[in-house]
Design an enzyme around this catalytic site. Structure first.
Site, short mmCIF file in Angstrom:
data_model
loop_
_atom_site.label_atom_id
_atom_site.label_comp_id
_atom_site.label_asym_id
_atom_site.label_seq_id
_atom_site.Cartn_x
_atom_site.Cartn_y
_atom_site.Cartn_z
N CYS A 76 34.51 -19.09 6.90
CA CYS A 76 35.00 -19.60 8.52
C CYS A 76 36.41 -20.53 8.02
CB CYS A 76 33.96 -20.54 8.79
SG CYS A 76 34.50 -21.32 10.76
N CYS A 80 34.10 -27.81 10.65
CA CYS A 80 33.45 -28.74 11.23
C CYS A 80 32.47 -29.64 10.78
CB CYS A 80 32.52 -28.12 12.57
SG CYS A 80 33.65 -26.89 13.49
N CYS A 83 28.72 -28.73 10.37
CA CYS A 83 28.32 -27.44 10.26
C CYS A 83 26.68 -26.97 9.47
CB CYS A 83 29.45 -26.43 9.54
SG CYS A 83 28.99 -24.75 9.97
C1 LIG Z 1 27.26 -21.77 12.89
S1 LIG Z 1 28.28 -21.60 14.37
C2 LIG Z 1 28.88 -20.04 13.90
C3 LIG Z 1 29.72 -19.29 14.93
C4 LIG Z 1 30.99 -20.07 15.23
N1 LIG Z 1 31.67 -20.35 13.94
C5 LIG Z 1 31.01 -21.29 16.02
O1 LIG Z 1 31.16 -22.26 15.65
O2 LIG Z 1 30.72 -20.91 17.29
C6 LIG Z 1 26.94 -21.25 15.53
C7 LIG Z 1 26.53 -22.29 16.36
O3 LIG Z 1 25.82 -23.30 15.76
C8 LIG Z 1 26.48 -24.65 16.23
N2 LIG Z 1 26.21 -25.75 15.22
C9 LIG Z 1 27.01 -25.89 14.16
N3 LIG Z 1 26.43 -26.81 13.34
C10 LIG Z 1 25.43 -27.49 13.93
C11 LIG Z 1 24.54 -28.45 14.02
N4 LIG Z 1 24.50 -29.42 12.74
N5 LIG Z 1 23.60 -28.81 14.89
C12 LIG Z 1 23.63 -28.07 16.11
N6 LIG Z 1 24.31 -26.84 16.20
C13 LIG Z 1 25.28 -26.54 15.31
C14 LIG Z 1 27.98 -24.27 16.31
O4 LIG Z 1 28.70 -25.35 17.28
C15 LIG Z 1 27.89 -23.03 16.88
O5 LIG Z 1 27.81 -23.03 18.30
S1 SF4 Z 2 30.47 -24.55 13.39
FE1 SF4 Z 2 30.57 -24.04 10.95
S2 SF4 Z 2 30.78 -21.62 11.34
FE2 SF4 Z 2 31.40 -22.54 13.46
S3 SF4 Z 2 33.61 -23.24 13.27
FE3 SF4 Z 2 32.67 -24.75 12.93
S4 SF4 Z 2 32.67 -24.67 10.59
FE4 SF4 Z 2 33.09 -22.70 11.34
#
Ligand SMILES: C[S@@+](CC[C@H](N)C(=O)[O-])C[C@H]1O[C@@H](n2cnc3c(N)ncnc32)[C@H](O)[C@@H]1O
Ligand code: SF4
Length: 354
Positions: A76, A80, A83
């Site tokens: 990525c 975040c 994440c």
């Molecule tokens: C892992 S991300 C991957 C896709 C993309 N990078 C994004 O951020 O949309 C998939 C979804 O999981 C959410 N997400 C990530 N970490 C999270 C957490 N700790 N608790 C709940 N949702 C989470 C993100 O905001 C996103 O909507």
């Molecule tokens: S939630 Fe994780 S995978 Fe999605 S944009 Fe943020 S750092 Fe990247």
């Protein structure tokens, strides 16, 4: 050998886990064969293998992978802090292997595929993703093909090439304050996450793709009122997640992120929902609803079981098939249905005002 034995003596848990998994696999195979024999082959010589297989599925109560989330990359460009699917590997399957796995899933009953990550538009500048989206719609004829993305890498050209084959595009946005996005890490450098969000919303309209928003509620955005922006953007669905901890991803010693400082209580989450009770497209997901209600496939096409608060991988569907692997997915189908996991997910059925 000596080193191996001493490490097993110190921590025998993984070995015991492997032993139990293998034993379960063997028992299930034995049971399948028995059911096939009694259901079709033995009693009725005209029964087809697929009839017997369907019967065996029913008897065994095997889960159908109706809606699957394929996280084909962990890489990525954002950071975040909360994440829960981190860059633990940089592996991505070859395109033809990914297609083979998707076909296996379709044959096992998949109706909806969601591509996620990592950032799905990162690998091969979105071409890998585009080809899979096209394959799922054109070749596999899946009713629903969707993507969840941070939105930062999407170009209009991608919509021109692949927009027809995509039903839903979800863009994640946790705050309508740029400063908060910076603090969360939902950004690349000083680029504006919000400018991208609005730009993509318009492209979705132009290229007839249903637009969705995902937000993670955490200590940095808990006091925000997002009503005005959400109404303005008018997504088909606004998924609102309570920030979730997963051991080995965003919590614990081996994790690449430390998300404890982002975690909010159930009550805080309820207060956020109350503040937004006037937003009709809001779909809330507490930690309890979220944890086991997704069928998650990782970059090797292994189901990830979150029941123990970690992501424990099954074997790959490419090696053992969908039915064997799904037994180790930890999927809670009741919760999937309870959280509204099954909805109108084909853009053709949405009656959208394009
Ligand atoms: C892992 S991300 C991957 C896709 C993309 N990078 C994004 O951020 O949309 C998939 C979804 O999981 C959410 N997400 C990530 N970490 C999270 C957490 N700790 N608790 C709940 N949702 C989470 C993100 O905001 C996103 O909507
Ligand atoms: S939630 Fe994780 S995978 Fe999605 S944009 Fe943020 S750092 Fe990247």
């Amino acid at each position: 050998m000596k080193m191996f034995l001493s490490s097993v003596m110190k921590s025998p848990k993984p070995l015991v886990h492997l032993f139990i998994q293998t034993l379960r696999c063997m028992l299930v195979s034995l049971f399948s064969a028995l059911v096939y024999w009694t259901a079709g082959a033995c009693k009725d010589a005209s029964a087809s293998p697929s009839d017997a297989k369907a019967h065996a599925n029913k008897v065994q109560n095997v889960t159908t992978p109706t809606s699957v989330n394929y996280h084909f990359t962990r890489k990525c460009n954002y950071k975040c802090g909360f994440c829960f699917h981190t860059a633990k590997t940089s592996f991505v399957l070859p395109l033809e292997e990914a297609k083979r796995g998707l076909r296996l899933l379709m044959e096992a009953g998949m109706e909806k595929i969601n591509f996620s990550g990592g950032e799905p538009f990162l690998h091969d500048k979105g071409e890998f993703l585009g080809k899979l989206v096209q394959f799922c719609k054109e070749d596999l004829q899946l009713p629903s093909v969707s993507i969840v993305s941070n939105g930062s890498m999407i170009k209009e050209k991608w919509f021109q090439k692949y927009g027809d084959f995509l039903d839903i595009l979800a863009i994640s946005c946790d705050s309508f304050d740029e400063e908060t996005n910076q603090l969360i890490g939902r950004t690349q450098g000083r680029k504006s996450h919000l400018d991208n969000l609005y730009k993509i919303r318009n492209w979705c309209q132009d290229y007839k793709v249903a637009f969705k928003i995902n937000s993670v509620i955490n200590t940095f955005n808990i006091d925000e009122d997002m009503t005005e922006h959400i109404n303005q953007l008018n997504p088909v669905r606004w998924k609102v997640f309570q920030c979730l901890l997963i051991d080995g991803e965003n919590a614990g010693e081996e994790a690449l992120r430390e998300a404890e400082r982002f975690v909010i209580s159930d009550q805080q989450f309820e207060e956020f929902l109350d503040r937004h009770s006037g937003v009709s497209c809001l779909v809330p997901e507490s930690n309890e609803k979220m944890r086991n209600s997704y069928l998650i496939l990782d970059e090797y096409m292994r189901f990830l079981d979150c029941r123990e608060g970690r992501k424990d991988p099954s074997k790959s569907i490419l090696d053992v098939g969908v039915q064997q692997a799904i037994l180790f997915s930890g999927f809670d189908e009741k919760m999937f249905l309870m959280r509204g996991g099954k909805y109108t997910w084909s853009k053709a059925d949405m009656k959208l005002d394009w």
